[in-house]
Design a protein around this motif. Structure first.
Motif, mmCIF file in Angstrom:
data_model
loop_
_atom_site.group_PDB
_atom_site.id
_atom_site.type_symbol
_atom_site.label_atom_id
_atom_site.label_comp_id
_atom_site.label_asym_id
_atom_site.label_seq_id
_atom_site.Cartn_x
_atom_site.Cartn_y
_atom_site.Cartn_z
ATOM 1 N N ARG A 1 0.795 -1.226 0.000
ATOM 2 C CA ARG A 1 0.000 0.000 0.000
ATOM 3 C C ARG A 1 0.831 1.281 0.000
ATOM 4 N NH1 ARG A 1 -5.378 -1.151 0.526
ATOM 5 N NH2 ARG A 1 -5.446 0.946 -0.334
ATOM 6 N N ASN A 2 2.122 1.138 0.280
ATOM 7 C CA ASN A 2 3.019 2.284 0.192
ATOM 8 C C ASN A 2 4.384 1.749 -0.222
ATOM 9 O OD1 ASN A 2 5.157 4.200 1.245
ATOM 10 N ND2 ASN A 2 3.331 5.410 1.655
ATOM 11 N N GLU A 3 5.048 2.462 -1.111
ATOM 12 C CA GLU A 3 6.337 1.978 -1.633
ATOM 13 C C GLU A 3 7.376 1.813 -0.539
ATOM 14 O OE1 GLU A 3 4.668 4.512 -2.951
ATOM 15 O OE2 GLU A 3 4.302 4.073 -5.068
ATOM 16 N N GLN A 4 7.277 2.674 0.502
ATOM 17 C CA GLN A 4 8.241 2.584 1.590
ATOM 18 C C GLN A 4 8.179 1.199 2.231
ATOM 19 O OE1 GLN A 4 7.990 5.214 5.115
ATOM 20 N NE2 GLN A 4 8.907 6.724 3.753
ATOM 21 N N ALA A 5 6.954 0.793 2.590
ATOM 22 C CA ALA A 5 6.769 -0.507 3.229
ATOM 23 C C ALA A 5 7.152 -1.629 2.267
ATOM 24 C CB ALA A 5 5.329 -0.665 3.694
ATOM 25 N N ALA A 6 6.852 -1.455 0.976
ATOM 26 C CA ALA A 6 7.213 -2.464 -0.019
ATOM 27 C C ALA A 6 8.729 -2.643 -0.042
ATOM 28 C CB ALA A 6 6.706 -2.049 -1.392
ATOM 29 N N CYS A 7 9.425 -1.524 0.057
ATOM 30 C CA CYS A 7 10.876 -1.549 -0.002
ATOM 31 C C CYS A 7 11.454 -2.179 1.273
ATOM 32 C CB CYS A 7 11.380 -0.119 -0.194
ATOM 33 S SG CYS A 7 12.911 -0.025 -1.105
ATOM 34 N N TYR A 8 10.863 -1.884 2.421
ATOM 35 C CA TYR A 8 11.305 -2.529 3.670
ATOM 36 C C TYR A 8 11.130 -4.042 3.538
ATOM 37 C CZ TYR A 8 10.854 2.156 5.786
ATOM 38 O OH TYR A 8 10.965 3.488 6.080
ATOM 39 N N ALA A 9 9.990 -4.445 3.004
ATOM 40 C CA ALA A 9 9.706 -5.880 2.874
ATOM 41 C C ALA A 9 10.732 -6.546 1.963
ATOM 42 C CB ALA A 9 8.295 -6.087 2.343
ATOM 43 N N ALA A 10 10.981 -5.934 0.808
ATOM 44 C CA ALA A 10 11.931 -6.523 -0.145
ATOM 45 C C ALA A 10 13.317 -6.645 0.491
ATOM 46 C CB ALA A 10 11.994 -5.683 -1.418
ATOM 47 N N SER A 11 13.706 -5.650 1.288
ATOM 48 C CA SER A 11 15.042 -5.702 1.892
ATOM 49 C C SER A 11 15.118 -6.785 2.960
ATOM 50 C CB SER A 11 15.427 -4.341 2.475
ATOM 51 O OG SER A 11 14.687 -4.055 3.640
ATOM 52 N N ALA A 12 14.020 -7.019 3.668
ATOM 53 C CA ALA A 12 14.026 -8.067 4.690
ATOM 54 C C ALA A 12 14.173 -9.439 4.033
ATOM 55 C CB ALA A 12 12.756 -8.003 5.533
ATOM 56 N N VAL A 13 13.567 -9.608 2.853
ATOM 57 C CA VAL A 13 13.728 -10.873 2.127
ATOM 58 C C VAL A 13 15.208 -11.111 1.833
ATOM 59 C CG1 VAL A 13 13.418 -11.910 -0.167
ATOM 60 C CG2 VAL A 13 11.439 -11.088 1.099
ATOM 61 N N GLY A 14 15.912 -10.043 1.464
ATOM 62 C CA GLY A 14 17.346 -10.161 1.192
ATOM 63 C C GLY A 14 18.119 -10.611 2.411
ATOM 64 N N TYR A 15 17.792 -10.050 3.572
ATOM 65 C CA TYR A 15 18.477 -10.414 4.813
ATOM 66 C C TYR A 15 18.150 -11.853 5.212
ATOM 67 C CZ TYR A 15 19.638 -10.282 9.846
ATOM 68 O OH TYR A 15 20.142 -10.536 11.099
ATOM 69 N N LEU A 16 16.883 -12.223 5.048
ATOM 70 C CA LEU A 16 16.441 -13.538 5.515
ATOM 71 C C LEU A 16 16.910 -14.666 4.604
ATOM 72 C CD1 LEU A 16 12.775 -12.663 6.612
ATOM 73 C CD2 LEU A 16 14.778 -13.021 8.081
ATOM 74 N N THR A 17 16.986 -14.401 3.300
ATOM 75 C CA THR A 17 17.290 -15.494 2.362
ATOM 76 C C THR A 17 18.673 -15.400 1.731
ATOM 77 O OG1 THR A 17 16.475 -14.362 0.375
ATOM 78 C CG2 THR A 17 14.838 -15.541 1.695
ATOM 79 N N GLY A 18 19.325 -14.228 1.826
ATOM 80 C CA GLY A 18 20.622 -14.065 1.181
ATOM 81 C C GLY A 18 20.515 -13.780 -0.306
ATOM 82 N N ARG A 19 19.295 -13.724 -0.800
ATOM 83 C CA ARG A 19 19.037 -13.413 -2.210
ATOM 84 C C ARG A 19 18.155 -12.161 -2.217
ATOM 85 N NH1 ARG A 19 22.448 -15.616 -5.633
ATOM 86 N NH2 ARG A 19 21.765 -14.889 -7.661
ATOM 87 N N PRO A 20 18.490 -11.141 -3.010
ATOM 88 C CA PRO A 20 17.723 -9.904 -2.891
ATOM 89 C C PRO A 20 16.267 -10.062 -3.330
ATOM 90 C CG PRO A 20 19.134 -9.822 -4.824
ATOM 91 C CD PRO A 20 19.507 -11.074 -4.065
#
Ligand code: ADP
Ligand code: MG
Length: 602
Positions: A54-73
């Protein structure tokens, strides 16, 4: 054969999606619109999960957390101009945290550049400050190699954010399939090791330490170095301290964890082995008075430029944390050594931990039997004098932070993700809520960003769904922090993610007012003139944000209600829930009476 005359043709959108998939990118978060909608559709077609936020900021936080959690961006997909600008907050946060992230931004048509095109903005330049790499492919044919470079750059060396700009006219342009060459998936990041002489020197400094300490940061968590670091700590019997997101690399309740004596450990250590943590504000810059002036730092990091920041290290170990830790272990295998468990240092640390834990126990019993606030007068707010209102709470009930966290910790599944943000909610919560697994705590991080919680929780829940079905995500939010991205509750409900959201509600930022005091105050003027800037509307029913979208909402005021609603929320493995927990609006002040807690920033 196709009837549309596009036989043998492929769209720019499809090339982008296919190039991402070829680089093993599996999650895309974003908000669609002109000109990126087709990219999201194409992503789904090639098997990338698309999560509309619903907001690009939150979308971007989510995408970055995936990178931290999985090692793949993960990818954050945004529209031109304002969409990209909203995403910058997430890019900055990812880059500060050293987490991999790919942002793909639509931009205005090339033929209209500099003409005042719809949402025209210098996007590549804007992203440079927030990323490791920022570029626009020169043609559709160039997209696969630019995307490979972005993905590779995001995970090689110190991880970080990368930006790829896609002009609107690329998205629907059709090109001949044969003109596109997809670049093979980039190799996993090369693993670098420290110089042998430096490793030997580090081992010798550790052996000669009188008061050693290991500090474990989120770089160690990202590096998946948990096995080797645990071995090092156990084999050498070293005391260790995690940073906030370093929590869980070794479980919080490990006997060598000296978190309960944090200040003491930092202040008197003579040798500190720093594994994947920067000497920034989180670690008080590595400087006196929080440290001995002559403390010897053994600094291990993948980023050469980090080595020597703020202090002059005794030894630098440039390399991957896991590899470097193994190198250290080899030294201690060759010539076995352990730090004497009966040393004075261990005695000091244990005693300090015992007395702090006793205080903590006192707090817990205090938590079990809520008592009236000790003192509820205001520090020095002129408005209070002005209005001469007696705002002290008369009720014995509003719970305090400790009551809340004590009851939450009691019920948390050991393997759950704990996402947390807010001021006191995060700081006090961190000392009570335990982590037993690496990469299972996500919080405001290096940048101290508020608003990250819901995006992080969504990312963790999506990843858990794919990799560890049944694993729960608990998101502990302050009421102010919740407000930054609160509409993502709709996202949570739309994707049916069984996240348990706790809003620890004190009616304000840092502190707030109860309803009576608020009403009383408004007799003296308009809220814009008399309400302290930190106040939020008292008695807000945040749980209705959840019920509005079909999730479960609870409004709780007592420990019994909290226990019951949390039990129900955790038992429900299909529906998200939000528990709005009313606490004493002035609860901060009590915490400060126990200054050992506020002393510890970790
Ligand atoms: P914390 O917030 O936990 O103190 P920081 O984010 O400040 O941690 O520091 C993390 C550090 O870890 C960064 O300096 C980063 O360069 C480093 N790092 C990231 N990945 C690796 C890795 N694989 N090996 C070694 N160091 C790493
Ligand atoms: Mg608050």
């Amino acid at each position: 054969a196709r009837s549309d005359g596009l036989e043998g043709q492929v769209s720019g959108a499809r090339v982008i999606a296919q190039a991402l998939k070829t680089q093993d990118v599996n999650y895309m978060f974003g908000i669609v619109g002109i000109p990126v909608t087709e990219i999201a559709l194409a992503a789904q077609e090639v098997g990338i999960r698309y999560i509309g936020m619903r907001n690009e900021q939150a979308a971007c936080y989510a995408a970055s957390a995936v990178g931290y959690l999985t090692g793949r961006p993960g990818v954050c997909l945004v529209v031109s101009g304002p969409g990209l600008i909203h995403g910058l907050g997430g890019m900055a946060n990812a880059n500060m945290n050293c987490w991999p992230l790919i942002v793909i931004g639509g931009s205005s048509e090339r033929s209209q550049e500099t003409m005042g095109a719809f949402q025209e903005f210098p996007q590549v330049e804007a992203c440079r400050l927030y990323s490791k790499f920022s570029a626009r492919p020169s043609s559709i044919e160039a997209i696969p190699s630019i995307i490979e470079k972005a993905v590779r750059s995001s995970i090689y060396g110190r991880p970080g954010a990368c930006y790829v700009d896609i002009p609107a006219d690329f998205v629907n342009l059709q090109v001949n399939v044969n003109s596109i060459k997809y670049v093979e998936c980039c190799m996993p990041p090369p693993i670098s090791m420290a110089e042998t002489s430096a490793v030997r020197m580090a081992a010798s400094v550790i052996r000669n330490a009188k008061q050693p300490l290991v500090i474990i940061g989120k770089g160690a968590a990202y590096a998946r170095a948990e096995e080797s670091i645990r071995k090092l700590v156990e084999q050498c019997k070293l005391p260790f301290l995690p940073t906030p997101m370093g929590k869980g690399v070794i479980r919080d309740n490990h006997p060598n964890c000296v978190a309960a004596a944090r200040s003491r450990a930092l202040q008197f250590a003579d040798v500190i082995v720093l594994l994947g943590a920067r000497l920034n504000w989180i670690l008080h810059f590595g400087l006196p008075p929080r440290y001995q002036p002559d403390v010897k730092f053994i600094q291990a990091d993948i980023c050469a430029e980090e080595l020597g920041n703020n202090v002059r290290p005794a030894v630098t170990l440039l390399g991957d944390i896991n590899a470097v830790t193994k190198q250290l272990l080899e030294q201690f295998d060759k010539t076995p050594w352990q730090y004497p468990p009966e040393s004075e240092w261990w005695k000091v640390l244990r005693e300090k931990m015992k007395s702090n834990e006793a205080l903590s126990k006192a707090l817990v019993s205090f938590a079990k039997f809520p008592v009236p606030p000790l003192q509820c007068t205001f520090v020095s707010s002129s408005w209070a004098k002005r209005t001469d209102v007696e705002l002290a709470s008369k009720k014995s009930l509003p719970m305090n932070y400790y009551t809340v966290f004590y009851h939450v910790q009691e019920q948390l599944p050991r393997d759950c993700f704990v996402v947390s943000e807010g001021a006191n909610t995060m700081d006090i919560g961190r000392t009570v809520l335990q982590n037993y697994l690496p990469r299972h705590r996500l919080d405001a991080g290096t940048f101290g960003t508020m608003g990250v919680g819901l995006g992080f929780a969504i990312a963790a829940a999506i990843v858990a769904k794919d990799r560890n079905p049944g694993k729960r995500v608990i998101c502990v939010e302050g009421d102010s922090a919740f407000g930054f991205s609160g509409m993502e509750v709709e996202t949570i409900c739309r994707y049916n993610l069984p996240i348990v959201l706790l809003v620890v509600n004190n009616n304000g930022i840092y502190q707030g007012f109860d309803t009576d005091s608020w009403k009383e105050m408004l007799k003296f003027g308009d809220a814009t003139t008399v309400a302290p800037p930190m106040s939020l509307l008292p008695h807000s029913h945040y749980e209705h944000v959840m019920t509005a979208f079909g999730g479960k909402g609870y409004f709780v005021q007592t420990p019994e209600e909290l226990q019951k609603s949390l039990r129900q929320s955790l038992a429900d493995t299909t529906n998200p829930s939000l528990i709005n927990i009313m606490i004493e609006p002035q609860a901060t002040r009590k915490a400060q009476d126990f200054h050992w807690l506020t002393q510890s920033n970790l």
